[in-house]
Motif scaffolding. Structure first.
Motif, mmCIF file in Angstrom:
data_model
loop_
_atom_site.group_PDB
_atom_site.id
_atom_site.type_symbol
_atom_site.label_atom_id
_atom_site.label_comp_id
_atom_site.label_asym_id
_atom_site.label_seq_id
_atom_site.Cartn_x
_atom_site.Cartn_y
_atom_site.Cartn_z
ATOM 1 N N MET A 101 0.724 -1.341 -0.037
ATOM 2 C CA MET A 101 0.063 -0.050 -0.058
ATOM 3 C C MET A 101 0.912 1.225 0.074
ATOM 4 N N MET B 81 8.970 -2.538 11.661
ATOM 5 C CA MET B 81 8.609 -1.470 10.538
ATOM 6 C C MET B 81 7.184 -1.562 10.074
ATOM 7 N N ASP C 173 2.360 -9.476 9.096
ATOM 8 C CA ASP C 173 0.887 -9.510 8.984
ATOM 9 C C ASP C 173 0.509 -10.860 9.174
ATOM 10 N N HIS D 86 9.110 -3.402 3.145
ATOM 11 C CA HIS D 86 8.721 -3.526 1.790
ATOM 12 C C HIS D 86 9.774 -3.973 0.981
ATOM 13 N N ILE E 100 11.085 -7.063 9.240
ATOM 14 C CA ILE E 100 12.134 -6.122 9.281
ATOM 15 C C ILE E 100 11.943 -5.082 10.674
HETATM 16 P P1 AMP Z 1 1.614 -2.919 3.512
HETATM 17 O O1 AMP Z 1 2.156 -1.906 2.587
HETATM 18 O O2 AMP Z 1 1.416 -2.419 4.820
HETATM 19 O O3 AMP Z 1 0.336 -3.521 3.034
HETATM 20 O O4 AMP Z 1 2.595 -4.132 3.643
HETATM 21 C C1 AMP Z 1 2.888 -4.592 2.301
HETATM 22 C C2 AMP Z 1 3.805 -6.097 2.596
HETATM 23 O O5 AMP Z 1 4.792 -5.615 3.353
HETATM 24 C C3 AMP Z 1 2.875 -7.000 3.283
HETATM 25 O O6 AMP Z 1 2.835 -8.293 2.812
HETATM 26 C C4 AMP Z 1 3.399 -6.698 4.780
HETATM 27 O O7 AMP Z 1 3.369 -7.884 5.696
HETATM 28 C C5 AMP Z 1 4.916 -6.268 4.382
HETATM 29 N N1 AMP Z 1 5.698 -5.890 5.457
HETATM 30 C C6 AMP Z 1 5.235 -4.683 6.172
HETATM 31 N N2 AMP Z 1 5.989 -4.491 7.103
HETATM 32 C C7 AMP Z 1 7.037 -5.106 6.968
HETATM 33 C C8 AMP Z 1 8.154 -5.578 7.880
HETATM 34 N N3 AMP Z 1 8.382 -4.797 8.812
HETATM 35 N N4 AMP Z 1 8.724 -6.603 7.521
HETATM 36 C C9 AMP Z 1 8.738 -7.400 6.425
HETATM 37 N N5 AMP Z 1 7.623 -7.189 5.874
HETATM 38 C C10 AMP Z 1 6.792 -6.270 6.134
#
Ligand code: AMP
Length: 283
Positions: A30, A184, A150, A37, A176
């Protein structure tokens, strides 16, 4: 990096690349990107996959009282970050492109979507399943990368891929963290300075319980200790703390290593919800 905003253009591009023999790695996001990411993009690049990231703040996964309008949007910076890790393609559609009309279909998976996050975010995972399905059908990835942070989302996507026979391999990548251990998250930027200091309490509680599980196996006792420990950090609300079997998301009574226990914590600082999880035994 090639940037596409229209489904048709991306689909044509993917079609040609597939004919040329490329395998596609996909990282749906997102936006408001951070190193978490980027670790997914790097994992895809590391497997020599033609790597497609998407940035789409998906309205159908936000409830009416959630932060859809004010969700951080930092597209220019995101593009720089994606280019810095040599992402091949960015899909950046508008809401109108993804939902030209309201969708008539609803995907449902009550056994996995109604607990934990689903209890606090009605309709959230139905929106996630819909957008992930749509994106899979557009990008046609061979492998798709998701973050362990998640965890419930990962379990639901894996089940959906199985049940709907999507020809996609799902890779779950480790969380991470910031230097102090905070996972994060794009939403961390909502935290003020004082809240940011308190936020580390989630990670510290996970670590505290991970150590304790060496001599205490009762989940009831472990959860009680976790509540006492985390409350000292000044969270305004603990939504849930639980220890589940990481394969099934079922609550455990005893945290033996063969039960693959994973601890989930979701807590709030002000209006910001923070979620994190940790395997209680190294896997
Ligand atoms: P989002 O933009 O929050 O929908 O996240 C996009 C993808 O990045 C999802 O698969 C999340 O689980 C992953 N993600 C978000 N934060 C982290 C993190 N700290 N470490 C690894 N992957 C992450």
């Amino acid at each position: 990096m090639e940037i596409f905003t229209h489904i048709k253009d991306l689909a044509n591009y993917i079609h040609i690349k597939k004919i040329l023999g490329y395998e596609i790695g996909f990282v749906p996001t997102m936006g408001a990107l951070h190193q978490g990411h980027l670790s997914l993009v790097k994992a895809s690049k590391g497997k020599n996959l033609l790597t497609v990231a998407s940035i789409f703040v998906n309205p159908t996964q936000f409830g009416p009282n959630e932060d859809f309008e004010k969700y951080p949007r930092t597209v220019d910076h995101d593009i720089q970050l994606l280019e810095s890790v040599k992402c091949d393609v960015l899909f950046l559609p508008s809401v109108k492109e993804m939902y030209p009309t309201a969708s008539a279909i609803t995907l449902s998976m009550p056994s996995l979507t109604q607990k934990y996050e689903g209890k606090y975010r009605t309709g959230h995972f139905e929106g996630v399943m819909l957008i992930v399905s749509k994106l899979f059908n557009i990008v046609l990835p061979n492998v798709a990368f998701f973050g362990q942070k998640d965890f419930q989302q990962c379990a639901i996507v894996k089940q959906m891929v199985k049940d709907l026979s999507f020809p996609v391999q799902i890779e779950i990548m480790p969380t991470i963290r910031e230097d102090d251990g905070l996972a994060m998250s794009s939403r961390n930027r909502y935290l003020n300075e004082i809240e940011r200091k308190k936020a580390v309490g989630i990670y510290q509680t996970l670590m505290y319980i991970k150590n304790m599980v060496q001599h205490e196996k009762s989940v009831e006792n472990l959860i009680r200790h976790a509540h006492t420990y985390i409350e000292k950090f000044g969270f305004t609300q603990i939504d849930y703390i639980d220890i589940v079997n990481s394969d099934t998301l079922e609550t455990l009574h005893y945290a033996y290593s063969e039960n693959k226990p994973l601890m989930l914590i979701t807590a709030r600082l002000g209006t910001t919800r923070l979620l994190d999880n940790m395997y209680l035994y190294d896997i």
